[in-house]
Design an enzyme around this catalytic site. Structure first.
Site, PDB file in Angstrom:
ATOM      1  N   GLY A   1       3.401  -8.947 -98.611  1.00 33.04           N
ATOM      2  CA  GLY A   1       3.239 -10.388 -98.668  1.00 33.04           C
ATOM      3  C   GLY A   1       4.549 -11.101 -98.965  1.00 33.04           C
TER       4      GLY A   1
ATOM      5  N   TYR B   1       0.197  -7.951 -98.001  1.00 27.84           N
ATOM      6  CA  TYR B   1      -0.331  -7.411 -99.254  1.00 27.84           C
ATOM      7  C   TYR B   1       0.819  -6.910-100.108  1.00 27.84           C
ATOM      8  CZ  TYR B   1      -3.387  -4.443-102.216  1.00 27.84           C
ATOM      9  OH  TYR B   1      -4.050  -3.847-103.267  1.00 27.84           O
ATOM     10  N   CYS B   2       0.873  -7.372-101.372  1.00 28.09           N
ATOM     11  CA  CYS B   2       1.868  -6.907-102.333  1.00 28.09           C
ATOM     12  C   CYS B   2       3.275  -7.176-101.790  1.00 28.09           C
ATOM     13  CB  CYS B   2       1.614  -5.432-102.654  1.00 28.09           C
ATOM     14  SG  CYS B   2       2.668  -4.729-103.946  1.00 28.09           S
ATOM     15  N   LEU B   3       4.132  -6.189-101.758  1.00 31.75           N
ATOM     16  CA  LEU B   3       5.476  -6.361-101.241  1.00 31.75           C
ATOM     17  C   LEU B   3       5.454  -6.800 -99.781  1.00 31.75           C
ATOM     18  CD1 LEU B   3       8.520  -6.093-101.465  1.00 31.75           C
ATOM     19  CD2 LEU B   3       8.290  -3.627-101.271  1.00 31.75           C
TER      20      LEU B   3
ATOM     21  N   LEU C   1      -1.942 -11.468-100.399  1.00 34.04           N
ATOM     22  CA  LEU C   1      -2.794 -10.749-101.346  1.00 34.04           C
ATOM     23  C   LEU C   1      -1.929 -10.132-102.438  1.00 34.04           C
ATOM     24  CD1 LEU C   1      -5.157  -8.847 -98.847  1.00 34.04           C
ATOM     25  CD2 LEU C   1      -5.353 -11.191 -99.722  1.00 34.04           C
TER      26      LEU C   1
END
Length: 581
Positions: free
Chosen positions: A322, A318-320, A346
């Site tokens: 990912g 998720y975010c960083l 994500l």
């Protein structure tokens, strides 16, 4: 044969270290005074814009004509505003601007205030964009800065020009201003004590949020690994590893039970593991991206394999988190490590040439200030990053909140998502400097220059199926930027664009009202299409994207088997690291 003496490298200047220390201290002081914004970047941007506008007679004439037309539109509106047939507004607010929704803004003289403001705002956007010769970055900085100044002067922010606030003061006999003052004092006390905002006390990790049953089964200096207890008689043989960003606490994916992606996933018959990152301090200043890869993703996968014996792992970032997972996956593919069964990303960027308005804060002068500020502390404080995010949407995240809380005396009802958002984390100096320079500024990952163990990696090496989610109104990882993963790998990709923003679009549990998403598959090896073409062709769906992800995950998993044993428990979830402040 006489050998010539080898040339010796020049001796280092004894003042190098002293000079760097003095310069770093000076820039750190500037950063503190300007809240991390570079005066050099602002000066260069406005000088570039002003000088090119000054020698652009065509643009000047165009702006003069626009100003004249807007004055005529405003006069025409004021002339016909009493006519129900012809009294249409001179200008409508942008779809995301809800400051003037109340019907009171349609009455004199407040309609004059709101319409004048909106027309002025539109004119300044035209004035700060489209000037020939101005660099793209400088244009974006100037346009952003002017928008911030205009938002500060919006008629909604002042008692004399806001009819909604005036009516509230009349209805409460001024009591709302007293209540607002109390709320302001309450927030100041929380700020001085350093215990976060007043809103987050109702949602505490391990008590109201982050309560999905589980155990911490592994810990190192950078992360705790949580294994969640099964709730089904059988589970898929591939466990799921969740890699959150260390810019946020992991329980964004384990909020209150009705909003918890982790609890929902466990209920779908998966063995779920989640990384909970240590909140770094000055002692962690030298932790870099590779530390997070090795001590985070790889260490977690090693622990999962030792606990479950699984041959394949579904990984979600998720975010960083990912972005980090993509780096780890590319390095694993390069080195022949085939433990990943699939990747889910994500709101995660892998290509940074168009990062959205966060790119406003990324240039050499800006990074020099941030580097110096982090150098002096050893980390970047969450308040600094949170302030940058709020500035991107200042009219609804700053001014509207100030108006409602401190002038109208109304505090938003606390929610688990609001509490999580206030539970900030820090980022170590080495990691964040490397992240901003190598990824945001230089785009090394997409350009094939990013090194792992001294050798470059390429996302083209990833062949595992990918489920990639972007969100429609994401101001942190714009969906068109997230979509660029299609250009970097030939792996099969199911791309989903869901309603909502960077956080609320991901926390989109089944049954959440007004949710929708678009989805389309790109088979392995098929040509990529641009985001606009994708948007036109992707099939629309109502409801939560979680359901589509669950079906996709099931299609890439083996037949259900009895749950694996729990790992050696260090302590109950949510562990210690999530409680660090």
């Amino acid at each position: 044969m006489t050998l010539k003496p080898t040339a010796q490298p020049p001796a280092p200047d004894p003042l190098d270290g002293v000079a760097e220390t003095m310069d770093r201290a000076a820039f750190a002081a500037i950063a503190q005074a300007t809240h991390g914004l570079s005066p050099a970047t602002m000066t260069q941007s406005f000088a570039d814009w002003a000088m090119h506008l000054a020698v652009s007679p065509g643009k000047q004439a165009q702006l003069a004509a626009k100003a004249g037309r807007k004055m005529v539109r405003l006069a025409d509106y004021l002339t016909h505003m009493g006519d129900p047939q012809d009294g249409r507004p001179a200008i409508e607010p942008l779809p995301q601007d809800h400051r003037f929704d109340d019907p009171a803004w349609k009455h004199w003289p407040y309609n004059l205030f709101s319409q004048s403001f909106l027309l002025n705002q539109q004119w300044w956007h035209a004035a700060t964009t489209g000037v020939m010769g101005v660099t793209k970055h400088h244009e974006a900085v100037v346009s952003f800065a002017m928008r911030q100044m205009l938002d500060t002067l919006a008629p909604t922010n002042f008692v004399a020009t806001n009819p909604v606030l005036q009516q509230k003061i009349i209805d409460t006999k001024g009591r709302c201003l007293i209540e607002g003052g109390k709320l302001w004092l309450e927030d100041v006390k929380h700020l001085l004590r350093g215990d976060g905002s007043a809103e987050n006390s109702a949602f505490r990790p391990g008590q109201e949020v982050a309560i999905t049953p589980g155990k911490v089964v592994y810990r190192n200096a950078l992360m705790e690994l949580i294994q969640y207890a099964p709730t089904t008689d059988q589970v898929r043989p591939e466990p799921v590893l969740i890699v959150p960003a260390w810019i946020m606490k992991y329980y964004i994916l384990d909020l209150a039970p009705d909003h918890s992606l982790i609890r929902w996933l466990v209920g779908q018959g998966y063995t779920v593991f989640a990384i909970s990152w240590h909140n770094p301090d000055s002692a962690d200043r030298d932790r870099d991206m590779d530390d997070y890869r090795r001590m985070g993703v790889i260490a977690a996968m090693d622990a999962i394999a030792a606990t479950t014996g699984a041959r394949g792992i579904h990984a979600l970032g998720y975010c960083l988190g990912g972005t980090l997972l993509s780096i780890a996956a590319a390095a694993m593919a390069r080195d022949g490590d085939d433990r990943l069964a699939s990747l889910t990303l994500l709101a995660a960027q892998t290509e940074f040439s168009e990062p959205g308005e966060l790119g406003l804060f990324i240039d050499e002068a800006q990074l020099n200030l941030l580097d110096s500020m982090m150098w002096s502390r050893g980390y970047l404080d969450s308040a600094q990053m949170g302030g940058a995010f709020q500035m991107l949407r200042s009219n609804d995240l700053v001014w509207s909140r100030i108006l409602k809380t401190y002038l109208m005396g109304e505090r938003d009802q606390p929610s688990d998502l609001m509490a999580w958002n206030a539970d900030g984390t820090r980022m170590p100096y080495a990691m964040h400097s490397q992240y901003l320079r190598q990824l945001f500024l230089n785009d090394d990952l997409a350009e094939g220059r990013y090194l792992v163990d001294g050798r470059p990696i390429s996302l083209s090496a990833i062949k595992q199926p990918m489920f990639v989610v972007g969100t429609e109104t994401d101001h942190v990882a714009p969906w068109r930027s997230v979509h660029k993963i299609h250009w970097l790998t030939d792996a099969p990709i199911r791309f989903v664009l869901t309603s909502g923003g960077h956080n609320a679009g991901i926390v989109s549990e089944p049954g959440h009202p007004h949710r929708h998403y678009r989805m389309m598959d790109r088979p392995a090896g098929a040509p990529a299409i641009g985001p606009d073409e994708w948007l036109a062709r992707a099939e629309a769906h109502d409801g939560s994207w979680w359901i589509a992800w669950g079906e996709w995950l099931g299609a890439h998993s083996g037949a259900p088997v009895p749950p694996p044993p729990m790992g050696n428990a260090i302590m109950d979830a949510p562990g210690n690291y999530v409680l660090e402040h």
